[in-house]
Design a protein around this motif. Sequence first.
Motif, PDB file in Angstrom:
ATOM      1  N   GLU A  72       0.831  -1.201   0.000  1.00  0.00           N
ATOM      2  CA  GLU A  72       0.000   0.000   0.000  1.00  0.00           C
ATOM      3  C   GLU A  72       0.868   1.253   0.000  1.00  0.00           C
ATOM      4  O   GLU A  72       2.012   1.245   0.446  1.00  0.00           O
ATOM      5  N   VAL A  86      -2.160   4.620   4.374  1.00  0.00           N
ATOM      6  CA  VAL A  86      -3.312   5.351   4.899  1.00  0.00           C
ATOM      7  C   VAL A  86      -3.166   5.431   6.412  1.00  0.00           C
ATOM      8  O   VAL A  86      -2.530   4.586   7.054  1.00  0.00           O
ATOM      9  N   GLU A 139      -6.058  -0.286  -6.182  1.00  0.00           N
ATOM     10  CA  GLU A 139      -6.286  -1.015  -4.934  1.00  0.00           C
ATOM     11  C   GLU A 139      -5.216  -0.750  -3.887  1.00  0.00           C
ATOM     12  O   GLU A 139      -5.378  -1.127  -2.717  1.00  0.00           O
ATOM     13  N   ASN A 140      -4.113  -0.079  -4.263  1.00  0.00           N
ATOM     14  CA  ASN A 140      -3.054   0.268  -3.317  1.00  0.00           C
ATOM     15  C   ASN A 140      -3.427   1.581  -2.632  1.00  0.00           C
ATOM     16  O   ASN A 140      -3.214   2.648  -3.200  1.00  0.00           O
ATOM     17  N   LYS A 141      -3.994   1.503  -1.465  1.00  0.00           N
ATOM     18  CA  LYS A 141      -4.560   2.675  -0.798  1.00  0.00           C
ATOM     19  C   LYS A 141      -3.518   3.770  -0.653  1.00  0.00           C
ATOM     20  O   LYS A 141      -2.442   3.549  -0.130  1.00  0.00           O
ATOM     21  N   HIS A 175      -7.279   7.550  -2.385  1.00  0.00           N
ATOM     22  CA  HIS A 175      -8.204   6.922  -1.434  1.00  0.00           C
ATOM     23  C   HIS A 175      -8.500   7.878  -0.281  1.00  0.00           C
ATOM     24  O   HIS A 175      -9.658   8.043   0.138  1.00  0.00           O
ATOM     25  N   GLN A 176      -7.454   8.531   0.229  1.00  0.00           N
ATOM     26  CA  GLN A 176      -7.609   9.461   1.346  1.00  0.00           C
ATOM     27  C   GLN A 176      -8.481  10.644   0.939  1.00  0.00           C
ATOM     28  O   GLN A 176      -9.330  11.110   1.718  1.00  0.00           O
ATOM     29  N   SER A 192     -12.316   9.481   0.404  1.00  0.00           N
ATOM     30  CA  SER A 192     -12.936   8.915   1.600  1.00  0.00           C
ATOM     31  C   SER A 192     -13.136   9.943   2.703  1.00  0.00           C
ATOM     32  O   SER A 192     -14.020   9.775   3.553  1.00  0.00           O
ATOM     33  N   PHE A 210     -12.345  -0.649  -6.783  1.00  0.00           N
ATOM     34  CA  PHE A 210     -10.896  -0.710  -6.600  1.00  0.00           C
ATOM     35  C   PHE A 210     -10.347  -1.955  -7.283  1.00  0.00           C
ATOM     36  O   PHE A 210     -10.772  -3.077  -6.982  1.00  0.00           O
TER      37      PHE A 210
END
Length: 582
Positions: free
Chosen positions: A220, A223, A402-404, A408-409, A412, A428
């Motif tokens: 990842e 996160v 899919e690698n947060k 993603h941050q 979300s 994802f």
Amino acid sequence: MGSLTHLAAALLFGLLIVKPSAVMQRLSATVAAEVDIFGNMEAIQASTVMNLLAEQYTPQCLRAVIMPEEDASSNKLTQYFLVHAKDFVEAERLLLDQRLRKEQYIVAIIPQKNQNSSYWRVIIRQLLHPSGSPKVLSVNKWSSVTGLANTNDIFPDQMADFCGIKLVGSGLYYRPYVDYEVVEGSRVVVPKPSIDINTLDAVAYKLNFTYDIVMPADGEWGVLKDDGHWTGIMGDVEFGRANFSLGLVMMQERANSLDPTMMYFMEALTFITAKSPPRAPWQNLITPFQLKVWVCVVVSVCGGVLNYHVFYHIQATISTSRLLESHAFMRILASFLSQSLYGYLWHAAGRVYLGFWFLYAFLVTTHYKTSLTSNLAVPFIPPPLDTLQQLLGSNLKYGLDENKGSRHQLFSTSRLLLYHRMWRNMQFYSDDNSMRMVVEGTYSYINYRSFLMIQMLRHNSNPKRKTDLHVATEEFFPTGSVWFLPKGAPYMKNFNAVMWRCVEDGLINKWLYDLYAVYVKEYEDQMSSQEQQDTAIETDTRLVVFTLNHLQGAFFLFSLGHGCGLLLLSLELLLAPHTSST
């Protein structure tokens, strides 16, 4: 910076024979007067780390806080420490204490005597040593009579030379920033030319260190977890598994936990989709006119058949034979096909009606033929999606890797309504799976522009021609690429100096353009010889030659006509016996 450093050294050594309280008082007044050149400076109390050390050591510690010239604009302070130890063992134990590992400028002095005089021995530490661990060095002597014995710098830049030690960087495959080959069974990878790797090579050469690049164990970007710690690359740096990160973007949440370097590349998010394919060729027969126009044409033809039949029927009552409805339809339809009529109406009303009908048919058929010709030559392609609003309103699925990471941050945690709505349906997948679905025309992939440009080159069937993929023009979440270092890392200034030279000299942009050319060549080499030959033939074609694909609609219409004719023939054969019997 040099004048202030020597000032601090001279003051400290010159006042050693004075009582500690008087030393600090005179030192503070003199140093403060010198630093007024650079701005206001508040009195700074003894640091926490020195308070901790006081629990185990009993040296007299004098501290000078100086603002170097190169840091004046950023208002950063550099701490200089001078420690009076009773012997070499105490000095060594203090200088090598782990709680001082991030302090560069610390010096210990030891009283020494010989037969003729007394002097002070000056001890410094070398944080980075070829042996791999810090070492204590005696670099100078001082006496009240002769002063310093030599001109050796007692506050050297500890990070100017890493003495060939090996550092560890954590990163994920992310062209054009980070590129590498994976070694089976190992987290350590083999780096390949890319923006971050090229920059790291320049930093490593200038500062004299080697490096290994490792992949994060969880795969990842990183996160922030509920416990305040990070996963992925950020976690590797936070917990000391790596000395620096690669290929991350600046975010305040990250900067709260680790120290970012300068931004060396600015970029923003966007998304990639497949270009809308041309409509099916058979639709070219009906697309020249809108639905309303087709309705009007059909109604006018029906009205024309009726009027022609009525006019002919009225004429037949006078002198001519009657006209069947089917004949009236065929004659009216013939006018749209530039066919002449036989059995003209001879009275004035009928001729006026036919004259305007021919003019109407001419205009309609002319517009239809010109529009059909242009559609066949240059098929209409619907405009691509260029904004998030258009993407949200389309029937395409969309998602992130899919690698947060930062993307993603962003989605979300953002309070922006558009991002919040998109997050509810976000999907994802890996880069390869995401791009496969994009090529299939069912998916839109959200990522940074330079990365998507590389993906477009990679999935383009012919790099010499226009791609079938489209990168949106709208950009959002603009940010800069940085490396993250542990909090208080002493080598931050040295890394930034080399990175700034790379940016200032235009190397980052040059590397980016060079990498695009490398990726195109790489993909061309993967094409078979037959594919390259087909590409050359298609590229040299300058004339538009109609194929069966262009005339698909005409053949469909031909088949439809035959089918309708056979159906009517079958009905006539079925009804013929019944008609004859009646």
